[in-house]
Scaffold this motif. Structure first.
Motif, PDB file in Angstrom:
ATOM      1  N   ALA A  70     -38.128 -22.260   0.077  1.00 51.60           N
ATOM      2  CA  ALA A  70     -39.004 -22.252   1.253  1.00 51.60           C
ATOM      3  C   ALA A  70     -39.743 -20.925   1.337  1.00 51.60           C
ATOM      4  O   ALA A  70     -39.137 -19.853   1.279  1.00 51.60           O
ATOM      5  CB  ALA A  70     -38.193 -22.476   2.523  1.00 51.60           C
ATOM      6  N   VAL A  71     -41.085 -20.998   1.446  1.00 53.27           N
ATOM      7  CA  VAL A  71     -41.902 -19.806   1.675  1.00 53.27           C
ATOM      8  C   VAL A  71     -42.796 -20.081   2.882  1.00 53.27           C
ATOM      9  O   VAL A  71     -42.911 -21.209   3.354  1.00 53.27           O
ATOM     10  CB  VAL A  71     -42.741 -19.447   0.429  1.00 53.27           C
ATOM     11  N   LEU A  72     -43.424 -19.038   3.385  1.00 51.20           N
ATOM     12  CA  LEU A  72     -44.249 -19.134   4.602  1.00 51.20           C
ATOM     13  C   LEU A  72     -43.458 -19.788   5.734  1.00 51.20           C
ATOM     14  O   LEU A  72     -44.032 -20.501   6.569  1.00 51.20           O
ATOM     15  CB  LEU A  72     -45.539 -19.938   4.342  1.00 51.20           C
ATOM     16  N   ASP A  73     -42.174 -19.555   5.764  1.00 55.51           N
ATOM     17  CA  ASP A  73     -41.300 -20.215   6.733  1.00 55.51           C
ATOM     18  C   ASP A  73     -41.627 -19.739   8.144  1.00 55.51           C
ATOM     19  O   ASP A  73     -41.355 -18.591   8.510  1.00 55.51           O
ATOM     20  CB  ASP A  73     -39.839 -19.922   6.383  1.00 55.51           C
ATOM     21  N   GLY A  74     -42.254 -20.618   8.940  1.00 57.05           N
ATOM     22  CA  GLY A  74     -42.596 -20.280  10.313  1.00 57.05           C
ATOM     23  C   GLY A  74     -43.777 -19.346  10.459  1.00 57.05           C
ATOM     24  O   GLY A  74     -44.138 -18.980  11.581  1.00 57.05           O
ATOM     25  N   VAL A  75     -44.412 -18.974   9.349  1.00 58.92           N
ATOM     26  CA  VAL A  75     -45.492 -17.979   9.390  1.00 58.92           C
ATOM     27  C   VAL A  75     -46.799 -18.570   9.903  1.00 58.92           C
ATOM     28  O   VAL A  75     -47.530 -17.931  10.661  1.00 58.92           O
ATOM     29  CB  VAL A  75     -45.690 -17.372   7.982  1.00 58.92           C
ATOM     30  N   ALA A  76     -47.114 -19.796   9.478  1.00 60.27           N
ATOM     31  CA  ALA A  76     -48.421 -20.386   9.792  1.00 60.27           C
ATOM     32  C   ALA A  76     -48.310 -21.669  10.596  1.00 60.27           C
ATOM     33  O   ALA A  76     -49.313 -22.326  10.858  1.00 60.27           O
ATOM     34  CB  ALA A  76     -49.193 -20.639   8.504  1.00 60.27           C
ATOM     35  N   GLY A  77     -47.100 -22.076  10.988  1.00 60.44           N
ATOM     36  CA  GLY A  77     -46.917 -23.291  11.758  1.00 60.44           C
ATOM     37  C   GLY A  77     -46.889 -24.523  10.871  1.00 60.44           C
ATOM     38  O   GLY A  77     -46.449 -24.482   9.720  1.00 60.44           O
ATOM     39  N   TYR A 101     -46.196 -27.346  -4.978  1.00 60.30           N
ATOM     40  CA  TYR A 101     -46.226 -26.793  -3.624  1.00 60.30           C
ATOM     41  C   TYR A 101     -46.326 -27.954  -2.646  1.00 60.30           C
ATOM     42  O   TYR A 101     -47.205 -28.809  -2.779  1.00 60.30           O
ATOM     43  CB  TYR A 101     -47.410 -25.843  -3.461  1.00 60.30           C
ATOM     44  N   VAL A 102     -45.428 -27.981  -1.666  1.00 58.58           N
ATOM     45  CA  VAL A 102     -45.343 -29.094  -0.722  1.00 58.58           C
ATOM     46  C   VAL A 102     -45.536 -28.560   0.688  1.00 58.58           C
ATOM     47  O   VAL A 102     -44.734 -27.734   1.171  1.00 58.58           O
ATOM     48  CB  VAL A 102     -43.979 -29.816  -0.838  1.00 58.58           C
ATOM     49  N   ALA A 103     -46.582 -29.011   1.361  1.00 56.41           N
ATOM     50  CA  ALA A 103     -46.844 -28.601   2.741  1.00 56.41           C
ATOM     51  C   ALA A 103     -45.934 -29.377   3.688  1.00 56.41           C
ATOM     52  O   ALA A 103     -45.849 -30.602   3.608  1.00 56.41           O
ATOM     53  CB  ALA A 103     -48.309 -28.857   3.089  1.00 56.41           C
ATOM     54  N   ALA A 104     -45.262 -28.670   4.584  1.00 59.36           N
ATOM     55  CA  ALA A 104     -44.316 -29.301   5.508  1.00 59.36           C
ATOM     56  C   ALA A 104     -44.826 -29.194   6.940  1.00 59.36           C
ATOM     57  O   ALA A 104     -45.168 -28.106   7.408  1.00 59.36           O
ATOM     58  CB  ALA A 104     -42.933 -28.654   5.395  1.00 59.36           C
ATOM     59  N   LEU A 105     -44.861 -30.318   7.622  1.00 58.18           N
ATOM     60  CA  LEU A 105     -45.326 -30.367   9.011  1.00 58.18           C
ATOM     61  C   LEU A 105     -44.208 -29.974   9.974  1.00 58.18           C
ATOM     62  O   LEU A 105     -44.175 -28.872  10.499  1.00 58.18           O
ATOM     63  CB  LEU A 105     -45.861 -31.766   9.317  1.00 58.18           C
ATOM     64  N   ARG A 106     -43.265 -30.853  10.188  1.00 55.30           N
ATOM     65  CA  ARG A 106     -42.166 -30.541  11.106  1.00 55.30           C
ATOM     66  C   ARG A 106     -41.386 -29.309  10.636  1.00 55.30           C
ATOM     67  O   ARG A 106     -40.951 -28.489  11.443  1.00 55.30           O
ATOM     68  CB  ARG A 106     -41.227 -31.745  11.216  1.00 55.30           C
ATOM     69  N   GLY A 107     -41.224 -29.164   9.323  1.00 48.74           N
ATOM     70  CA  GLY A 107     -40.488 -28.028   8.783  1.00 48.74           C
ATOM     71  C   GLY A 107     -41.221 -26.706   8.880  1.00 48.74           C
ATOM     72  O   GLY A 107     -40.616 -25.640   8.727  1.00 48.74           O
ATOM     73  N   GLN A 108     -42.539 -26.728   9.087  1.00 48.47           N
ATOM     74  CA  GLN A 108     -43.363 -25.536   9.269  1.00 48.47           C
ATOM     75  C   GLN A 108     -43.114 -24.496   8.178  1.00 48.47           C
ATOM     76  O   GLN A 108     -42.883 -23.318   8.446  1.00 48.47           O
ATOM     77  CB  GLN A 108     -43.145 -24.932  10.658  1.00 48.47           C
ATOM     78  N   ARG A 109     -43.205 -24.951   6.930  1.00 49.13           N
ATOM     79  CA  ARG A 109     -43.040 -24.047   5.799  1.00 49.13           C
ATOM     80  C   ARG A 109     -43.682 -24.689   4.575  1.00 49.13           C
ATOM     81  O   ARG A 109     -44.054 -25.855   4.578  1.00 49.13           O
ATOM     82  CB  ARG A 109     -41.558 -23.758   5.546  1.00 49.13           C
ATOM     83  N   LEU A 110     -43.793 -23.898   3.529  1.00 53.30           N
ATOM     84  CA  LEU A 110     -44.265 -24.392   2.242  1.00 53.30           C
ATOM     85  C   LEU A 110     -43.073 -24.410   1.290  1.00 53.30           C
ATOM     86  O   LEU A 110     -42.371 -23.406   1.144  1.00 53.30           O
ATOM     87  CB  LEU A 110     -45.361 -23.480   1.696  1.00 53.30           C
ATOM     88  N   TRP A 111     -42.857 -25.560   0.666  1.00 55.52           N
ATOM     89  CA  TRP A 111     -41.775 -25.687  -0.298  1.00 55.52           C
ATOM     90  C   TRP A 111     -42.321 -25.529  -1.709  1.00 55.52           C
ATOM     91  O   TRP A 111     -43.367 -26.088  -2.039  1.00 55.52           O
ATOM     92  CB  TRP A 111     -41.092 -27.051  -0.164  1.00 55.52           C
ATOM     93  N   GLU A 112     -41.599 -24.772  -2.525  1.00 54.81           N
ATOM     94  CA  GLU A 112     -41.925 -24.619  -3.938  1.00 54.81           C
ATOM     95  C   GLU A 112     -40.839 -25.307  -4.761  1.00 54.81           C
ATOM     96  O   GLU A 112     -39.646 -25.081  -4.544  1.00 54.81           O
ATOM     97  CB  GLU A 112     -41.991 -23.151  -4.338  1.00 54.81           C
ATOM     98  N   LEU A 113     -41.256 -26.147  -5.709  1.00 50.75           N
ATOM     99  CA  LEU A 113     -40.330 -26.838  -6.597  1.00 50.75           C
ATOM    100  C   LEU A 113     -40.709 -26.529  -8.041  1.00 50.75           C
ATOM    101  O   LEU A 113     -41.897 -26.570  -8.393  1.00 50.75           O
ATOM    102  CB  LEU A 113     -40.379 -28.357  -6.393  1.00 50.75           C
TER     103      LEU A 113
END
Length: 303
Positions: A259-266, A234-246
């Protein structure tokens, strides 16, 4: 911590807060002395000793007026003792300070140190910046480090933001790119990851530089903390404002990141595998770069 409580650091204030087991309102444990916040500097990393039940040590990476450094201090019940420096003199700057610290399966402390905006640092073995360092818990250098007498474990890094280990003990890191690509790298002792010669999956110069296992355009990620649960990173993204799953398959990444939580939590700063099997996600919307939402900043648990 062994009690099930957790510690959270605040970059700008230098505070360390204690979160009750099971969640709830945190309380301030201590404010580290001399923390300097300018731009991306401040209190940047926190790690609990893997032998905390015996030694009660907590480790912190932060910026002072003269350097970036690592200190450790004891938590005696609810009281934090004065910190003792174990690694000092790392170059500091307004940008690219790194600061992620994690204990590896070998019980040693690994440290992501940014290039502080001076690109030549990353390929210069005389500099500890633009590197991942490996030190003993007391700050001394392990005898089996890849460069004798040096804390440098790997080089050619721009600004490592996340460190994690999979179930087989392999070490992974996330890294901010410049203008083109962010990276996920599999870290090996003595490996050269190419910055500033290579950004993303570029020319390896005949194998001199190691290729990333995953990349994103910088607008989609700016990857920060990473956590691994089972075979999923799980990769936390700042500018991308999403969580990446690999999906991890041994020493490779299988398929495309999701991409999950896309735009949901900033903006998302950290992803950590919690003892209860969840993944904790830390939002990062109140530092002037995000758009705060009710309750920010928050820790979210992903079951």
């Amino acid at each position: 911590m062994p009690s099930g409580e957790a510690l959270v650091s605040e970059r700008d204030s230098g505070r360390i807060l204690r979160v009750p087991a099971g969640g709830g309102r945190p309380t301030t444990m201590t404010t580290l002395p001399g923390v300097l916040h300018q731009g991306e500097s401040g209190l940047l990393g926190l790690a609990v000793s893997p032998t905390f039940a015996r030694d009660q040590f907590v480790y912190a990476y932060y910026t002072t007026s003269s350097d970036n450094r690592i200190v450790r201090f004891r938590l005696d019940g609810t009281r934090a003792e004065a910190p003792t420096p174990i690694l000092t003199g790392l170059a500091h700057g307004v940008i690219h300070n790194g600061g992620r610290i994690r204990f590896g399966p070998d019980g040693l402390l690994y440290v992501g140190v940014g290039d502080t905006g001076v690109r030549t640092n990353a390929q210069n073995l005389a500099s500890r910046n633009g590197k991942i360092l490996r030190i003993r818990p007391d700050g001394t250098i392990p005898a089996d480090n890849p460069f004798p007498g040096s804390p440098v474990y790997s080089l050619g890094h721009r600004n490592v933001q996340g460190l994690a280990w999979d179930s087989a003990g392999r070490m992974w890191a996330s890294e901010f790119g410049q203008d083109r690509f962010d990276e996920i790298n599999l870290i090996v002792a003595g490996g050269n990851y190419g910055w500033p010669v290579v950004e993303g999956d570029g020319d390896t110069d005949g194998g001199r530089y190691r290729r990333p296992l995953a990349t994103w355009p910088v607008a989609d990620a700016s990857p920060s903390g990473i956590g691994i649960r089972g075979n999923t990173m799980y990769v936390a993204a700042l500018r991308g404002q999403r969580l990446w799953e690999l999906d991890l398959a041994g020493a490779t990444v299988r398929g495309e990141p999701r991409a999950v939580l896309d735009g949901v939590a900033g903006r998302l700063r950290a992803a950590v595998a919690a003892p209860d099997g969840s993944i904790w996600i830390l939002t990062n919307n109140t530092d002037g770069r995000g758009e705060p939402r009710p309750g920010d900043d928050r820790i979210l648990a992903l079951r």
